[in-house]
Design a protein around this motif. Sequence first.
Motif, PDB file in Angstrom:
ATOM      1  N   ALA A 271      24.099 -14.117  11.377  1.00 23.62           N
ATOM      2  CA  ALA A 271      22.846 -15.170  10.783  1.00 23.62           C
ATOM      3  C   ALA A 271      22.645 -16.470  10.934  1.00 23.62           C
ATOM      4  CB  ALA A 271      23.329 -14.843  10.001  1.00 23.62           C
ATOM      5  N   LEU A 272      21.454 -17.232  11.514  1.00 24.24           N
ATOM      6  CA  LEU A 272      21.431 -18.429  12.138  1.00 24.24           C
ATOM      7  C   LEU A 272      20.526 -19.041  10.731  1.00 24.24           C
ATOM      8  CD1 LEU A 272      20.893 -17.475  16.018  1.00 24.24           C
ATOM      9  CD2 LEU A 272      23.131 -19.100  14.592  1.00 24.24           C
ATOM     10  N   PHE A 273      20.570 -20.849  10.807  1.00 19.47           N
ATOM     11  CA  PHE A 273      20.039 -21.484  10.002  1.00 19.47           C
ATOM     12  C   PHE A 273      19.005 -21.410  10.596  1.00 19.47           C
ATOM     13  CE2 PHE A 273      23.201 -22.261   7.414  1.00 19.47           C
ATOM     14  CZ  PHE A 273      22.983 -21.892   6.059  1.00 19.47           C
ATOM     15  N   ALA A 274      17.526 -21.386   9.824  1.00 20.17           N
ATOM     16  CA  ALA A 274      16.225 -22.248  10.562  1.00 20.17           C
ATOM     17  C   ALA A 274      15.694 -23.282   9.733  1.00 20.17           C
ATOM     18  CB  ALA A 274      15.535 -20.985  11.141  1.00 20.17           C
ATOM     19  N   SER A 275      15.226 -23.952  10.175  1.00 16.73           N
ATOM     20  CA  SER A 275      14.782 -25.362   9.712  1.00 16.73           C
ATOM     21  C   SER A 275      13.843 -25.042   8.796  1.00 16.73           C
ATOM     22  CB  SER A 275      14.264 -26.025  11.136  1.00 16.73           C
ATOM     23  OG  SER A 275      13.207 -25.745  11.719  1.00 16.73           O
ATOM     24  N   ASP A 276      13.040 -23.783   8.873  1.00 20.70           N
ATOM     25  CA  ASP A 276      11.700 -23.635   8.415  1.00 20.70           C
ATOM     26  C   ASP A 276      10.745 -22.113   8.545  1.00 20.70           C
ATOM     27  OD1 ASP A 276      10.214 -24.196  11.272  1.00 20.70           O
ATOM     28  OD2 ASP A 276       9.619 -26.094  10.548  1.00 20.70           O
ATOM     29  N   GLU A 277      10.157 -21.642   7.742  1.00 19.49           N
ATOM     30  CA  GLU A 277       9.637 -20.642   8.150  1.00 19.49           C
ATOM     31  C   GLU A 277       8.308 -19.910   9.480  1.00 19.49           C
ATOM     32  OE1 GLU A 277       7.306 -19.602   4.641  1.00 19.49           O
ATOM     33  OE2 GLU A 277       8.043 -19.826   3.275  1.00 19.49           O
ATOM     34  N   ASP A 278       8.105 -21.140  10.261  1.00 30.24           N
ATOM     35  CA  ASP A 278       7.771 -21.303  11.509  1.00 30.24           C
ATOM     36  C   ASP A 278       8.833 -21.105  12.635  1.00 30.24           C
ATOM     37  OD1 ASP A 278       5.601 -21.680  13.670  1.00 30.24           O
ATOM     38  OD2 ASP A 278       6.441 -23.212  14.010  1.00 30.24           O
ATOM     39  N   GLN A 279      10.073 -21.593  12.463  1.00 25.73           N
ATOM     40  CA  GLN A 279      10.575 -21.117  13.262  1.00 25.73           C
ATOM     41  C   GLN A 279      11.534 -20.328  13.324  1.00 25.73           C
ATOM     42  OE1 GLN A 279      14.791 -23.410  12.529  1.00 25.73           O
ATOM     43  NE2 GLN A 279      14.343 -23.836  14.997  1.00 25.73           N
ATOM     44  N   VAL A 280      11.341 -18.930  11.785  1.00 26.32           N
ATOM     45  CA  VAL A 280      11.614 -18.100  11.782  1.00 26.32           C
ATOM     46  C   VAL A 280      10.765 -17.260  12.776  1.00 26.32           C
ATOM     47  CG1 VAL A 280      12.385 -16.095  10.291  1.00 26.32           C
ATOM     48  CG2 VAL A 280      13.065 -18.076   9.594  1.00 26.32           C
ATOM     49  N   ARG A 281       9.876 -17.319  12.480  1.00 29.62           N
ATOM     50  CA  ARG A 281       9.308 -16.183  13.164  1.00 29.62           C
ATOM     51  C   ARG A 281       8.871 -16.598  14.513  1.00 29.62           C
ATOM     52  NH1 ARG A 281       5.903 -18.077   8.793  1.00 29.62           N
ATOM     53  NH2 ARG A 281       5.112 -20.071   9.515  1.00 29.62           N
ATOM     54  N   ARG A 282       9.375 -18.303  15.207  1.00 34.56           N
ATOM     55  CA  ARG A 282       9.438 -18.625  16.836  1.00 34.56           C
ATOM     56  C   ARG A 282      10.796 -17.874  17.376  1.00 34.56           C
ATOM     57  NH1 ARG A 282       8.967 -23.820  15.324  1.00 34.56           N
ATOM     58  NH2 ARG A 282      10.393 -23.985  16.209  1.00 34.56           N
ATOM     59  N   VAL A 283      11.403 -17.750  16.247  1.00 39.81           N
ATOM     60  CA  VAL A 283      12.824 -16.957  17.034  1.00 39.81           C
ATOM     61  C   VAL A 283      12.783 -15.900  16.884  1.00 39.81           C
ATOM     62  CG1 VAL A 283      15.423 -16.683  16.266  1.00 39.81           C
ATOM     63  CG2 VAL A 283      14.325 -18.884  16.018  1.00 39.81           C
ATOM     64  N   HIS A 284      12.358 -14.875  15.692  1.00 39.52           N
ATOM     65  CA  HIS A 284      11.604 -13.268  15.950  1.00 39.52           C
ATOM     66  C   HIS A 284      11.151 -12.990  17.467  1.00 39.52           C
ATOM     67  CE1 HIS A 284      10.063  -9.366  14.324  1.00 39.52           C
ATOM     68  NE2 HIS A 284      11.390  -9.236  14.254  1.00 39.52           N
ATOM     69  N   ALA A 285      10.189 -14.152  17.725  1.00 43.04           N
ATOM     70  CA  ALA A 285       8.874 -14.211  18.560  1.00 43.04           C
ATOM     71  C   ALA A 285       9.447 -13.476  20.001  1.00 43.04           C
ATOM     72  CB  ALA A 285       7.695 -14.667  18.491  1.00 43.04           C
ATOM     73  N   ALA A 286      10.221 -14.800  20.194  1.00 42.15           N
ATOM     74  CA  ALA A 286      11.217 -14.884  20.928  1.00 42.15           C
ATOM     75  C   ALA A 286      12.180 -13.348  21.494  1.00 42.15           C
ATOM     76  CB  ALA A 286      12.092 -16.216  21.884  1.00 42.15           C
ATOM     77  N   ALA A 287      12.535 -13.089  20.575  1.00 39.55           N
ATOM     78  CA  ALA A 287      13.471 -11.709  20.299  1.00 39.55           C
ATOM     79  C   ALA A 287      13.084 -10.924  20.681  1.00 39.55           C
ATOM     80  CB  ALA A 287      14.545 -11.661  19.027  1.00 39.55           C
ATOM     81  N   LEU A 288      12.407 -10.763  20.437  1.00 38.41           N
ATOM     82  CA  LEU A 288      10.833  -9.420  20.955  1.00 38.41           C
ATOM     83  C   LEU A 288      10.451  -9.051  22.542  1.00 38.41           C
ATOM     84  CD1 LEU A 288       9.565  -8.269  17.465  1.00 38.41           C
ATOM     85  CD2 LEU A 288      11.643  -7.955  18.450  1.00 38.41           C
ATOM     86  N   ALA A 289       9.933 -10.497  22.598  1.00 41.23           N
ATOM     87  CA  ALA A 289       9.915 -10.711  24.036  1.00 41.23           C
ATOM     88  C   ALA A 289      10.136 -10.677  24.783  1.00 41.23           C
ATOM     89  CB  ALA A 289       8.838 -12.072  24.168  1.00 41.23           C
ATOM     90  N   ASN A 290      12.000 -10.865  25.122  1.00 34.91           N
ATOM     91  CA  ASN A 290      12.746 -10.869  25.685  1.00 34.91           C
ATOM     92  C   ASN A 290      13.751  -9.889  25.771  1.00 34.91           C
ATOM     93  OD1 ASN A 290      12.666 -13.344  27.592  1.00 34.91           O
ATOM     94  ND2 ASN A 290      12.260 -13.953  25.581  1.00 34.91           N
ATOM     95  N   GLY A 291      13.417  -8.640  25.190  1.00 37.80           N
ATOM     96  CA  GLY A 291      14.443  -7.560  25.384  1.00 37.80           C
ATOM     97  C   GLY A 291      14.685  -7.511  24.032  1.00 37.80           C
ATOM     98  N   GLY A 292      15.015  -7.825  22.799  1.00 36.71           N
ATOM     99  CA  GLY A 292      15.614  -7.014  21.742  1.00 36.71           C
ATOM    100  C   GLY A 292      14.528  -6.777  21.323  1.00 36.71           C
ATOM    101  N   SER A 293      14.845  -5.897  19.634  1.00 34.39           N
ATOM    102  CA  SER A 293      14.539  -4.433  18.768  1.00 34.39           C
ATOM    103  C   SER A 293      14.183  -5.026  17.914  1.00 34.39           C
ATOM    104  CB  SER A 293      14.758  -3.513  18.874  1.00 34.39           C
ATOM    105  OG  SER A 293      15.867  -3.894  18.681  1.00 34.39           O
ATOM    106  N   CYS A 294      12.725  -5.540  16.869  1.00 38.93           N
ATOM    107  CA  CYS A 294      12.855  -5.882  15.405  1.00 38.93           C
ATOM    108  C   CYS A 294      13.598  -4.651  14.724  1.00 38.93           C
ATOM    109  CB  CYS A 294      11.025  -5.879  15.552  1.00 38.93           C
ATOM    110  SG  CYS A 294      10.957  -6.201  13.475  1.00 38.93           S
ATOM    111  N   GLU A 295      14.011  -5.482  13.529  1.00 34.97           N
ATOM    112  CA  GLU A 295      14.788  -5.039  12.179  1.00 34.97           C
ATOM    113  C   GLU A 295      14.967  -5.515  11.059  1.00 34.97           C
ATOM    114  OE1 GLU A 295      17.953  -3.087  11.847  1.00 34.97           O
ATOM    115  OE2 GLU A 295      16.988  -1.721  13.983  1.00 34.97           O
ATOM    116  N   GLY A 296      13.573  -5.945  10.944  1.00 38.13           N
ATOM    117  CA  GLY A 296      13.007  -6.621   9.799  1.00 38.13           C
ATOM    118  C   GLY A 296      12.190  -7.262  10.470  1.00 38.13           C
TER     119      GLY A 296
END
Length: 126
Positions: free
Chosen positions: A70-95
């Motif tokens: 688990a990685l701390f994010a600064s705010d909700e927008d960063q959580v969304r950006r990180v998740h989007a970057a993960a999915l756009a770069n070969g990752g898969s959604c777990e939630g």
Amino acid sequence: MPVAHVTFGTTDLAAGGRFYDAVMDAFGGARSMETPIAIGWAFPEGGPSIGICLPYDGQPATQGNGTMFALFASDEDQVRRVHAAALANGGSCEGRPGLRPNGFYAAYYRDPDGNKLNAFCMPAVS
């Protein structure tokens, strides 16, 4: 006991490198180390870092069942950006990003090798 770093095994260093370059960039981190068998990322302000490597024993990399980093994010927008970057770069959604019953805002994703990660923050109280 302070955490220094977390390392995940990978079967494809190039694909893992692209994934973590994007995810760590969304967190403000960058590559800090690279060898023919491993890549590491760190944050300018210090703290725990993350790495991937081809397993030293030559056996296939596997993900831990029930293991998550688990990685701390600064705010909700960063959580969304990180998740989007993960999915756009070969990752898969777990939630998908959202407020969780225990009061924090989180998104869950897996890297290309199936390792589970989480980006989260505590929402601002209004």
